[in-house]
Design a protein around this motif. Structure first.
Motif, short mmCIF file in Angstrom:
data_model
loop_
_atom_site.label_atom_id
_atom_site.label_comp_id
_atom_site.label_asym_id
_atom_site.label_seq_id
_atom_site.Cartn_x
_atom_site.Cartn_y
_atom_site.Cartn_z
N ALA A 157 2.28 7.12 6.51
CA ALA A 157 3.56 6.51 6.15
C ALA A 157 3.80 5.19 6.87
O ALA A 157 4.44 4.29 6.33
CB ALA A 157 4.70 7.48 6.46
N ASP A 159 0.84 -1.20 0.00
CA ASP A 159 0.00 0.00 0.00
C ASP A 159 0.88 1.25 0.00
O ASP A 159 0.82 2.09 0.90
CB ASP A 159 -0.92 -0.04 1.22
CG ASP A 159 -2.01 1.01 1.18
OD1 ASP A 159 -2.21 1.63 0.12
OD2 ASP A 159 -2.66 1.20 2.22
N VAL A 160 1.70 1.40 -1.02
CA VAL A 160 2.73 2.45 -1.08
C VAL A 160 2.17 3.87 -1.14
O VAL A 160 2.89 4.82 -0.83
CB VAL A 160 3.71 2.22 -2.25
CG1 VAL A 160 4.48 0.93 -2.06
CG2 VAL A 160 2.97 2.21 -3.58
N ASN A 161 0.92 4.03 -1.53
CA ASN A 161 0.33 5.37 -1.65
C ASN A 161 -0.48 5.79 -0.43
O ASN A 161 -1.11 6.85 -0.45
CB ASN A 161 -0.55 5.44 -2.90
CG ASN A 161 0.26 5.26 -4.16
OD1 ASN A 161 1.31 5.86 -4.33
ND2 ASN A 161 -0.21 4.41 -5.05
N ASN A 162 -0.46 4.99 0.62
CA ASN A 162 -1.23 5.31 1.81
C ASN A 162 -0.73 6.63 2.40
O ASN A 162 0.47 6.83 2.53
CB ASN A 162 -1.08 4.18 2.85
CG ASN A 162 -2.14 4.27 3.92
OD1 ASN A 162 -2.32 5.29 4.56
ND2 ASN A 162 -2.85 3.17 4.09
N GLY A 222 -4.15 6.33 -2.91
CA GLY A 222 -4.11 6.53 -1.46
C GLY A 222 -5.22 7.40 -0.92
O GLY A 222 -5.14 7.85 0.22
N ARG A 255 2.42 2.16 4.74
CA ARG A 255 2.84 1.98 3.35
C ARG A 255 3.50 0.64 3.06
O ARG A 255 3.64 0.27 1.90
CB ARG A 255 3.76 3.13 2.93
CG ARG A 255 3.01 4.43 2.83
CD ARG A 255 3.88 5.56 2.38
NE ARG A 255 3.10 6.80 2.43
CZ ARG A 255 3.62 7.98 2.63
NH1 ARG A 255 4.93 8.12 2.76
NH2 ARG A 255 2.85 9.04 2.69
#
Length: 140
Positions: A70, A64-67, A104, A73
């Motif tokens: 931080a 979930d890199v766009n959360n 996100g 992510r």
């Protein structure tokens, strides 16, 4: 024989319309394939509210890199709850929200059945007119 087939086809089409117009409150339960066919969402019920989590994605290792948080992510997308707090209003599931892991962001959301096997998802900001609609297919 042709008349019988015509009548059966007509009844089947009519029943699809009735289900879409007057669904049972649990008709949304089950697994749904996204319009882009890159993920499946399992919709389930907790109490009287409805939720949905990613049950399959093309890239199961994706995070979930766009959360916006931080600290989240690094969590996997698979199993992530993206539909939350929907209430059945008699014809649709409303007052919920949907999280889009591609950007996100979380949006207000309503869902309704177009047919027994087609779920229309409308994500929006503020009012429903300012949003986007996608149609998911029921997994059989």
């Amino acid at each position: 024989m042709k008349k019988l087939l015509f009548i059966l086809a007509t009844l089947l089409a009519f029943s699809q319309i009735l289900v879409a117009q007057n669904p049972s409150k649990d008709a949304v339960l089950g697994e749904w394939l996204s319009e882009t066919k890159d993920g499946k969402v399992l919709i389930y019920k907790q109490g009287e509210k409805y939720y949905g989590k990613l049950s399959w994605i093309k890239d199961a290792a994706k995070k979930d890199v766009n959360n916006p948080d931080a600290s989240l992510r690094n969590q996997p997308l698979l199993g992530l709850v993206i539909l939350k707090n929907f209430e059945f209003t008699g014809k649709a599931w409303e007052e919920g929200n949907i999280y889009d892991p591609k950007n996100g962001k979380t949006y207000s959301c309503n869902m309704k059945l177009k047919k027994a096997d087609e779920l229309e998802i409308r994500g929006f900001i503020g009012v429903s007119l300012l949003g986007r609609t996608t149609v998911w297919s029921k997994v059989k």
